[in-house]
Structure formats: structure tokens, C-alpha cells
Design an enzyme around this catalytic site. Structure first.
Site, PDB file in Angstrom:
ATOM      1  N   LYS A  23      48.646  37.821  18.186  1.00  0.00           N
ATOM      2  CA  LYS A  23      49.125  36.640  17.463  1.00  0.00           C
ATOM      3  C   LYS A  23      50.322  37.004  16.581  1.00  0.00           C
ATOM      4  O   LYS A  23      51.349  36.317  16.596  1.00  0.00           O
ATOM      5  CB  LYS A  23      47.986  36.068  16.608  1.00  0.00           C
ATOM      6  N   ARG A  93      44.557  34.542   9.297  1.00  0.00           N
ATOM      7  CA  ARG A  93      43.999  34.467  10.663  1.00  0.00           C
ATOM      8  C   ARG A  93      43.939  35.850  11.288  1.00  0.00           C
ATOM      9  O   ARG A  93      44.846  36.657  11.095  1.00  0.00           O
ATOM     10  CB  ARG A  93      44.907  33.638  11.581  1.00  0.00           C
ATOM     11  N   GLY A 102      38.550  32.638  19.562  1.00  0.00           N
ATOM     12  CA  GLY A 102      37.439  32.092  18.784  1.00  0.00           C
ATOM     13  C   GLY A 102      36.417  33.120  18.332  1.00  0.00           C
ATOM     14  O   GLY A 102      35.421  32.754  17.717  1.00  0.00           O
ATOM     15  N   MET A 104      36.836  35.723  16.252  1.00  0.00           N
ATOM     16  CA  MET A 104      36.932  36.199  14.867  1.00  0.00           C
ATOM     17  C   MET A 104      37.348  35.050  13.954  1.00  0.00           C
ATOM     18  O   MET A 104      37.531  33.932  14.398  1.00  0.00           O
ATOM     19  CB  MET A 104      37.897  37.370  14.791  1.00  0.00           C
ATOM     20  N   ARG A 337      50.629  32.708  23.093  1.00  0.00           N
ATOM     21  CA  ARG A 337      50.129  33.918  23.754  1.00  0.00           C
ATOM     22  C   ARG A 337      50.007  33.605  25.240  1.00  0.00           C
ATOM     23  O   ARG A 337      49.970  32.420  25.620  1.00  0.00           O
ATOM     24  CB  ARG A 337      48.760  34.337  23.194  1.00  0.00           C
ATOM     25  N   HIS A 453      36.275  26.254  22.625  1.00  0.00           N
ATOM     26  CA  HIS A 453      35.889  27.645  22.899  1.00  0.00           C
ATOM     27  C   HIS A 453      35.096  27.787  24.194  1.00  0.00           C
ATOM     28  O   HIS A 453      35.305  28.716  24.970  1.00  0.00           O
ATOM     29  CB  HIS A 453      35.060  28.200  21.735  1.00  0.00           C
ATOM     30  N   SER A 747      35.101  58.990  58.156  1.00  0.00           N
ATOM     31  CA  SER A 747      34.968  57.858  57.225  1.00  0.00           C
ATOM     32  C   SER A 747      34.008  58.274  56.118  1.00  0.00           C
ATOM     33  O   SER A 747      32.878  58.695  56.394  1.00  0.00           O
ATOM     34  CB  SER A 747      34.424  56.638  57.973  1.00  0.00           C
ATOM     35  N   ASP A 752      26.177  57.120  50.191  1.00  0.00           N
ATOM     36  CA  ASP A 752      25.360  58.320  50.307  1.00  0.00           C
ATOM     37  C   ASP A 752      26.032  59.517  49.655  1.00  0.00           C
ATOM     38  O   ASP A 752      25.359  60.370  49.074  1.00  0.00           O
ATOM     39  CB  ASP A 752      25.041  58.620  51.784  1.00  0.00           C
ATOM     40  N   CYS A 815      33.983  53.602  53.583  1.00  0.00           N
ATOM     41  CA  CYS A 815      33.263  52.391  53.976  1.00  0.00           C
ATOM     42  C   CYS A 815      32.006  52.144  53.141  1.00  0.00           C
ATOM     43  O   CYS A 815      31.211  51.276  53.471  1.00  0.00           O
ATOM     44  CB  CYS A 815      32.909  52.439  55.459  1.00  0.00           C
ATOM     45  N   TYR A 835      42.354  53.809  55.342  1.00  0.00           N
ATOM     46  CA  TYR A 835      41.813  52.454  55.232  1.00  0.00           C
ATOM     47  C   TYR A 835      40.586  52.417  54.319  1.00  0.00           C
ATOM     48  O   TYR A 835      39.964  53.460  54.045  1.00  0.00           O
ATOM     49  CB  TYR A 835      41.441  51.877  56.608  1.00  0.00           C
TER      50      TYR A 835
HETATM   51  C1  PEP Z   1      27.460  54.950  52.877  1.00  0.00           C
HETATM   52  O1  PEP Z   1      26.546  55.752  52.737  1.00  0.00           O
HETATM   53  O2  PEP Z   1      28.390  54.809  52.086  1.00  0.00           O
HETATM   54  C2  PEP Z   1      27.464  54.064  54.049  1.00  0.00           C
HETATM   55  C3  PEP Z   1      28.486  53.253  54.269  1.00  0.00           C
HETATM   56  O3  PEP Z   1      26.347  54.035  54.804  1.00  0.00           O
HETATM   57  P1  PEP Z   1      25.002  53.266  54.398  1.00  0.00           P
HETATM   58  O4  PEP Z   1      25.321  52.478  53.172  1.00  0.00           O
HETATM   59  O5  PEP Z   1      24.639  52.434  55.553  1.00  0.00           O
HETATM   60  O6  PEP Z   1      24.081  54.387  54.152  1.00  0.00           O
HETATM   61 MG    MG Z   2      25.264  56.147  54.424  1.00  0.00          MG
END
Ligand code: PEP
Ligand code: MG
Length: 857
Positions: A23, A93, A102, A104, A337, A453, A747, A752, A815, A835
Site C-alpha cells: 500500500k 492503515r 482485510g 489487518m 494495488r 472481504h 521414466s 515410489d 510420471c 517429458y
Molecule cells: C511411481 O511410482 O511414481 C509411478 C508412477 O508408479 P505407481 O504410482 O503406479 O507406483
Molecule cells: Mg511406481
């Protein structure tokens, strides 16, 4: 050199918002570019830190500097603080470096006492105004500085209103207001055993300290926890000459946004109240008028408002949230702001502002918090829901929510902890309800506007919210609500649609929100900036279709065990697991083969020429074994006993199963091959299947698995199917360079890998200790949500670097759940992965986060 704690708005060129607070920084900048701002100064966040370091006090030297800055304000305004003719009054303020709307405190009209109020009355020629200002000061000072309960003042106020049959304090007579000041002072005396302080300097000093203290107030703390704002930042305090929105009918006060914060529409949007001061608009006690109406009532001030607000947006290159006051037709800006906004508005504004040449595509991408995109995927009411809309209010934060009516924030919190869905229904909005907001699915209030608020906080949190709901009455004593006279008890199921403002009793059909228009444009820009590919974790043709719709470039993980979760499939899968000899397992597998083939066929058709990485079976046995009580024979019961494991997550999982019972993986590879041939026969195009092995720890495992798989592919004359593996064990990271010889791609299964690196059970950690760990700051975040970069991340770096330093390029992906988490994606980008793969509805989040990672390096 001594540290400077006090900064005049006119001279702050060397300091930023970390010192001046948001502010104070905004007020200074506005002063310096010629926007009409009442003069004033900032007490810095550094002073707040010193205040706490010194056990809640500030030095005499500090107060001397403070008083001389007040003298300077007297010179600037040509008024005298505590003076006996036309006295200078100030506001105090809060203003933290990161805005906390809101949360304070603010105190207005400081400097009034029994003499100054008379002086103000004659200088303004408006006694009503002078005493209205004084009663506000006594109440605000009493509440903020002395901690007097608001209800003590409210009770007295209600009595005064009743006596004069007045709807609001502004409607009281002059003498009514004078009496109210007297009554408020009595409340003050009764509650504190002191008289209301008459020394203006004592007033202002105490107010500054009280604002510092509010930094550690409960609601500010809760808000900071929710928004992950560090406790150490402290707040600045702004001391500013008062201008009066309550100085008769030609005055007023309001709040506006340079664009609609709910939808993003590029049009001034806001509310104002005639003859009102400060918090009246946002406190939601009176329902304000839309800002366009100012054109009729204050035409000149309205033109000025349009002019200055658009200048402020251009100057700050972002949508502004602006507070203003009109004092006898003259406009003053009290705050600007960057405004809080819904995800929908953030996306629209970012794209529109790029089109207007205000910001670049890169900036547009950086303007939207990827996690907020989930809001855009929030459910909405189905157009043909066919149920009665019992009331309509202001659509303050979009999305539909269903839950049980709950009238109290504490109860909302308790019920939510039990897993219940609640809608918090309140008469008006109070920042004290913040913990109830967090717990509720949505918020509904009887009074208040779009800038109250509740609206601002709900929007920030992405919770559906309706304010100013006509016909709604909340009876906290009787613990029910009534809507146009019909009573609904607490606990009734209710639905609110924060997009349209509709209230429905019961649970109508909801539909998922669309993700078209500006979001598509923004994501296309993001796609052109990112290096990481974004794939989907999808196990069925329906998932695969969703994944494509959200922009997945392929399937990065098809968990084949999930294909057997259906009611009709699970028994077949269980029969296969329970088989105690090769023949009966072969029989069970024969039953599974056509199901698998059909599913792969469906997925390949959806994906066309995009890759599909299929992971062979990885069933932690406890997830698939039937309960012993359901055993149909004593033999099955014995087999269940035999297969039961003490530690199934570290047991007969992943490729271990495929090596002990090779016929299982053989069946799966047959299904992949048959489905591929079928698609090729129909379309002439080979699907791009890839086969991935789970839980590999030793190269010898991979060599054997590869041999088995290749034999089936050769038998079916299917070629060019890459065979890769997951990296889910610390050992595998350490020996990745060696593994490269047996795998075509890698991957990281970070779920895990987190479990095995940290020794935290995926199944138990969250229920057992994770809450305490994150609450107490032992861990800053849950490592199953956001990658543990310094531990698990280091193993990932080790694996990638050891492969690449040998001059080899391999495809690396991630993944686990982290593949859809923005902070983890930033790490994956930096680690050089190719990826990430995540669940379909997180694909837009991952696309945006991957672009942000690429832009910010
Ligand atoms: C993992 O372990 O990150 C994975 C993708 O396999 P899952 O979650 O099926 O064990
Ligand atoms: Mg796994």
C-alpha cells in the site's frame, strides 16, 4: 548510519515494497506521478521488525522522528493535529509487502477529541459529519487498540438506531450521533477502566503499535499460512491526512477494479456508497451501488476516476484494485494495488493485455498461477438442472458447490475435518471467518458486495462464493436461515453457483467447466515456449480421450493394473493372482487377454500417431487380493494367507512378478501386439506403443524381461517397439549408466522413488505423520506432492548426468504425481528431462508450468 524507518510519500525513490509494504509503495508512486492522493508517510516494515525485537515497543528517538513527520504533514495540509480550528486528522492503515485484504487493522479520524470535534463541526459547518467521524474513531480505536469486542459497541448502536427508527448510523440525527459518541465513550470506559484518550499524539502512537500487533493476530496468521506468506516480512503502516467520504451527500467512498476481477472483462468494475467512510464498502454492512451510477451522482469525480484508473493500469501494467474517496465532489485515490482475480479472469486479462500491447506473451504466461487453472476446471450448474432457484445474489467467485448449510466457521471446520462438505452461510462478511472459508466448499452471505472481504478472499482461494443474497436472512440464535420467509435448518443440503449467483436447495446436476477461448490461446503460447513435453497418465480409452482434449502429446504412463479395477474384471484378475499352478494361471490369463487387447485397441485408436507408453503389470498385492472373509473355499483362504505380505509395497511387485510368473507379462505383450496389428490393419498406421518395466533394480532383471518381451513381439512379427524401464529405486539411479545398455528409455516413477528414498510409506505417511511434519515446519511441503529436490532430486540428477556424461542421449521422463506439480516441473526442466506425465485434468497446469520454467531460466 542509522536506519531510516519513516518515508514521506513524496520521497521514496530508493525503496521498494518490501520496506514500504504494497500500500505504501503504491501511494508513494501515485503521489510521484501526479495522482490525487492525500499527503502522508510510511512507517516501514523494518520498524515493525524492530518493534517485535524490542518486545513490543519503539524508541524515543523513533517517536521524535515520527512526530516531526507529523509536523511536516501539518505544514502540507495547513492544519494542526489536535488543533482547535479545522484540525488535521489522520488515518493509520496497515500495508504488508504481500497484500492480505482485510486481514489487518485500520483506524480512521485519529486526532479527534472533545475539543477537536467541535472545531471540525464549525470548520466543515456540518455537526452531523463531525460526530459521525468521532463515533467511528471511538469504536475503531476501542476495537483495534484496546481489543474491545465489536458486539459491545453494536448493542449500543442498535439501541440508538431503534430509538430513532433509523436504518443505519448515517441516518441518525445530529443529536443522536452526539449521544452515540457519549455512549461509545462509556462502553470504552466500562471495558478498559480508562477514559477515551484525548491526547492526539497518544492516539496515533497507540494506533501505529496496534497495527504492528495485528500482524500477529489470528486471522492474519491463518491467512499467511494458507497463502504461504512468510511470518518474518512484517507490515508497514501508512499515516495519511484524512479526506472525508462522510462529509454529506456530495461525498462518498468506493472500491473499483480496472477490469472485472471475476470474469476479466475489460471494463471498470466496482461499487461506491454515498456519504460513507473507509470500511463501509468492504465491510458489507450497507449494500453499495455499482460504480457506473457515480456518473449520475458525481459526474466530474466519475470522469476523473475513469481517467486516473486507466492511467494507473497503464502505469502498473496490470489490473488495479483501487480505493477512492469523494470529498465534496473532489476525487482522491487512497490505494492502488494489483487486484486479486479468479483464474478465469487472470487468463482473460493476460491474453487481452497482450493483445492491447500492454504486456508480452512471456509476461502473459508468467501472470497466471498454473495451480489456479484447476479453478477453470471447476464444476458449473448444468443449464438444464431443472431445479428451483430460491434466491439470487452477487456471483462473487465462480464455480458451483454443494454442501450442508453451516452457520459458523468453527463448526464448518469441525465438519470438514470429518470429511463432510459444507457451505458456510453468514449474515455478512468478516475476515474472522477465514478458517471457515478454508473448510467450506463455498460461501454464501446475506449482505455485502462484490468487493467485500468474503468475495475477495474466496476469489483468491478459488472457492465459489455468493454475497449480497437478496431474501436471505441468517438467524444465528435459532440456527436456521430463511429465504423469502421459508425456513431451512442448519444441516440442509444447499447448492450455490458463484458464477451466476443462484442458490438452490438440494443437489442439482453439475457439469465440468469448459476450457476454451483465452485459455486455449494462453496454452498455445505456452506450448511454443516450453521444452518439456507433456504426456498423460491414462489407463482407459476414456482417460485417453480426455488427455488428448487437454493437450497431452501422448500417454506417458498407462498403468495396466488399473485396467482391472472394474467390478466385472477384478474377479478375473484375482483368479489369476490366486492361481497356484501354471495351468490354472494360464486359464485365468486366457480370460484376461481379450479384455486387455480390447482396451489397448481403444487407447491406440484415440492416440493415433502419438506415443503410448504401456507399463506392464505392477500390482501391489494388497490392492488386489480379496478379503479373506470373502474366500469361497478353505483352499482360497489358505492361498490368500500364502500370498499376504507384511510389506507389500516392497514385496512381490513390478517386474518381480513378471520374472516369477513370465506368463503374465507374455499375455500383456500379446495383447499389445494383437491390438497394434488390428489398428494397423484397419488404418494402415502402426500405433506407437512402447513397453515399460516397473520397479527394476538390477540390469539382470531388465535383460531377462527384455528377452521375454522381444520373443513375443517377434512371434507376432511386430517390430519397432521400444522397451524401457521405470526408475523407482535409489539403486537404479546409482546404476543408471549401466542400465542404459538394456533399456531404450527411462521414466522416473517419483512416487515410489520418494517412498524408497525417504523410507516413507506412500500408503501411511499422510495419515501417520505428514500433517504434523508440514504443520510444524519439519518439512516445508509434502514430498509426495512436491518433489524433495535436495534428496530425491539429487538422485535424479545423478542418473541423468551419469548417462549423458558418457555422451549418450536417452529419453528421460517423470510420471509420478510430481509430473503435474508446478514446483516439481520447474526442477524436471532444469534437470534436463524430456517429458512429464500427469493425470489428464492436470495437463493444462503442466503445460503452463513447463513454459514458465523455460521462460524463467
Ligand atoms: C511411481 O511410482 O511414481 C509411478 C508412477 O508408479 P505407481 O504410482 O503406479 O507406483
Ligand atoms: Mg511406481
Amino acid at each position: 548510519m542509522t536506519v531510516q524507518f519513516i518515508f514521506d510519500f513524496r520521497d521514496t525513490s530508493t525503496v521498494g515494497p518490501d520496506i514500504l509494504g504494497g500500500k505504501g509503495f503504491g501511494l508513494s508512486k501515485m503521489t510521484q506521478i501526479g495522482i490525487p492522493v492525500p499527503p502522508g508517510f510510511v512507517v516501514s516494515t523494518e520498524a515493525c521488525k524492530v518493534f517485535y525485537e524490542q518486545g513490543g515497543r519503539l524508541s524515543n528517538e523513533f517517536w521524535q522522528d515520527f512526530n516531526s513527520q507529523l509536523n511536516e504533514l501539518e505544514v502540507q495540509t495547513d492544519k494542526k493535529f489536535g488543533g482547535t480550528s479545522d484540525p488535521l486528522l489522520v488515518s493509520v492503515r496497515s500495508g504488508a509487502p504481500i497484500s492480505m485484504p482485510g486481514m489487518m487493522d485500520t483506524i480512521l479520524n485519529i486526532g479527534l477529541n472533545d475539543q477537536a470535534v467541535e472545531a471540525l463541526a464549525s470548520a466543515s459547518d456540518d455537526r452531523h459529519f463531525a460526530f459521525d467521524s468521532y463515533r467511528r474513531l471511538v469504536q475503531m480505536y476501542g476495537e483495534v487498540v484496546e481489543g474491545i469486542d465489536k458486539r459491545a459497541f453494536d448493542d449500543v448502536l442498535q439501541l440508538a438506531l431503534k430509538n430513532e427508527k433509523a436504518a443505519s448510523p448515517i441516518a441518525l440525527s445530529e443529536s443522536g450521533l452526539e449521544q452515540l459518541v457519549g455512549a461509545f465513550k462509556k462502553v470504552f470506559e466500562k471495558e478498559t477502566s480508562k477514559t477515551f484518550p484525548q491526547d492526539p499524539f497518544e492516539q496515533v502512537h497507540r494506533c501505529v503499535m496496534a497495527v504492528f500487533e495485528s500482524w500477529h493476530g489470528k486471522r492474519a496468521q491463518t491467512y499467511r499460512e494458507m497463502q504461504s506468506i512468510p511470518n518474518t516480512l512484517g507490515t508497514a503502516v501508512n499515516v495519511q491526512a484524512m479526506v472525508y467520504g462522510n462529509l454529506g451527500e456530495r461525498s462518498g467512498t468506493g472500491v473499483c477494479f480496472t477490469r472485472n476481477p471475476s470474469t476479466g472483462e475489460a471494463k471498470l468494475y466496482g461499487e461506491f456508497l454515498q456519504s460513507a467512510q473507509g470500511e463501509d464498502v468492504v465491510a458489507g454492512i450497507r449494500t453499495p451501488e455499482p460504480v457506473e451510477k457515480m456518473g449520475e451522482i458525481f459526474p466530474d469525480a466519475y470522469l476523473d476516476l475513469l481517467h486516473h484508473t486507466s492511467a494507473l493500469e497503464r502505469y502498473n501494467r496490470d489490473m488495479q484494485d483501487i480505493e477512492f474517496t469523494i470529498q465534496q465532489n473532489e476525487l482522491f485515490i487512497l490505494q492502488t494495488r494489483n487486484g486479486k482475480r479468479t483464474a478465469q479472469a487472470a487468463v482473460k486479462m493476460a491474453v487481452d493485455m497482450t493483445g492491447e500491447g500492454l504486456i508480452s506473451e512471456d509476461e502473459a504466461i508468467m501472470r497466471v498461477d498454473p495451480s489456479d487453472l484447476t479453478q477453470l476446471l471447476l464444476p458449473q450448474l448444468h443449464d438444464d438442472h431443472g431445479m428451483d432457484i430460491v434466491a439470487t445474489g452477487l456471483g462473487a467467485s465462480p464455480g458451483a458447490a454443494v454442501g450442508f448449510i453451516t452457520l459458523d466457521a468453527d463448526i464448518a471446520e469441525q465438519r470438514a475435518q470429518k470429511g463432510e462438505h459444507v457451505i458456510l452461510v453468514r449474515p455478512e462478511t468478516s475476515p474472522d471467518d477465514i478458517h471457515g472459508f478454508i473448510a467450506a466448499q463455498g460461501i454464501l452471505t446475506a449482505k455485502g458486495g462484490l468487493t467485500s472481504h468474503a468475495a475477495v478472499v474466496a476469489r483468491g482461494m478459488g472457492k465459489p462464493c455468493i454475497t449480497g443474497c437478496e431474501g436471505l436472512d441468517v438467524d444465528l440464535e435459532a440456527r436456521h436461515i430463511s429465504i423469502f420467509g421459508v425456513i431451512y435448518d442448519e444441516g440442509t443440503l444447499i447448492t450455490i453457483d458463484g458464477t451466476t449467483g443462484s442458490v438452490i436447495i438440494g443437489e442439482p446436476d453439475l457439469v465440468a467447466a469448459s476450457n476454451e477461448g483465452e485459455l486455449d490461446t494462453l496454452l498455445k503460447w505456452a506450448d511454443s515456449k516450453r521444452r518439456l513435453k507433456v504426456m498423460a497418465n491414462a489407463d482407459t480409452p476414456v482417460d485417453a480421450r480426455n488427455a488428448k482434449r487437454f493437450g497431452a502429446e501422448g500417454i506417458g504412463l498407462c498403468r495396466t493394473e488399473h485396467m482391472f479395477f472394474g467390478e466385472d474384471r477384478l474377479p478375473k484378475m484375482q483368479r489369476m493372482i490366486l492361481a497356484n499352478n501354471v495351468e490354472s494361471r494360464a486359464e485365468a490369463l486366457e480370460e484376461l487377454l481379450p479384455i486387455q487387447t480390447e482396451d489397448f485397441y481403444g487407447i491406440f485408436k484415440e492416440l493415433g500417431e502419438s506415443p503410448v507408453i504401456i507399463r506392464l503389470l505392477d500390482p501391489p498385492l494388497h490392492e488386489f487380493l480379496p478379503d479373506k472373509s470373502e474366500a469361497t473355499s478353505s483352499e482360497i483362504a489358505r492361498r490368500i494367507d500364502e500370498l499376504s505380505e507384511t510389506n507389500p509395497m516392497l514385496g512381490m511387485r513390478g517386474c518381480r512378478l513378471g520374472l516369477v510368473y513370465p506368463e503374465i507379462y507374455e499375455m500383456q505383450v500379446r495383447a499389445i501386439a494383437d491390438a497394434s496389428v488390428k489398428v494397423r490393419d484397419e488404418s494402415g498406421i502402426w500405433p506407437r506403443a512402447q513397453i515399460m518395466m516397473p520397479m527394476v533394480g538390477f540390469i539382470s532383471e531388465m535383460v531377462q524381461l527384455r528377452k521375454n518381451v522381444q520373443a513375443i513381439l517377434d512371434e507376432r512379427t511386430v517390430s519397432d517397439v521400444p522397451i524401457g524401464m521405470m526408475i523407482e529405486l535409489p539403486r537404479t539411479c546409482v546404476v543408471a549408466d549401466e542400465m542404459r545398455e538394456a533399456a531404450d528409455f527411462f521414466s522416473f516413477g517419483t512416487n515410489d522413488l520418494t517412498q524408497t528414498t525417504l523410507g516413507f510409506s506412500r500408503d501411511d505417511a499422510e495419515n501417520a505423520f505428514m500433517g504434523k511434519y508440514t504443520d510444524e515446519g519439519i518439512l516445508v511441503s509434502n514430498p509426495f506432492e512436491t518433489l524433495d529436490v535436495s534428496g530425491v532430486g539429487k538422485l535424479i540428477n545423478l542418473a541423468v548426468d551419469s548417462v549423458e556424461s558418457g555422451g549418450h542421449h536417452m529419453s528421460f521422463g517423470a510420471c509420478g504425481e510430481h509430473g503435474g506439480d508446478p514446483a516439481s516441473i520447474e526442477f524436471f526442466h532444469a534437470a534436463g528431462l524430456d517429458y512429464v506425465s500427469c493425470s489428464p485434468f492436470r495437463i493444462p497446469i503442466a503445460r503452463l508450468a513447463a513454459a514458465q520454467a523455460a521462460i524463467s531460466v
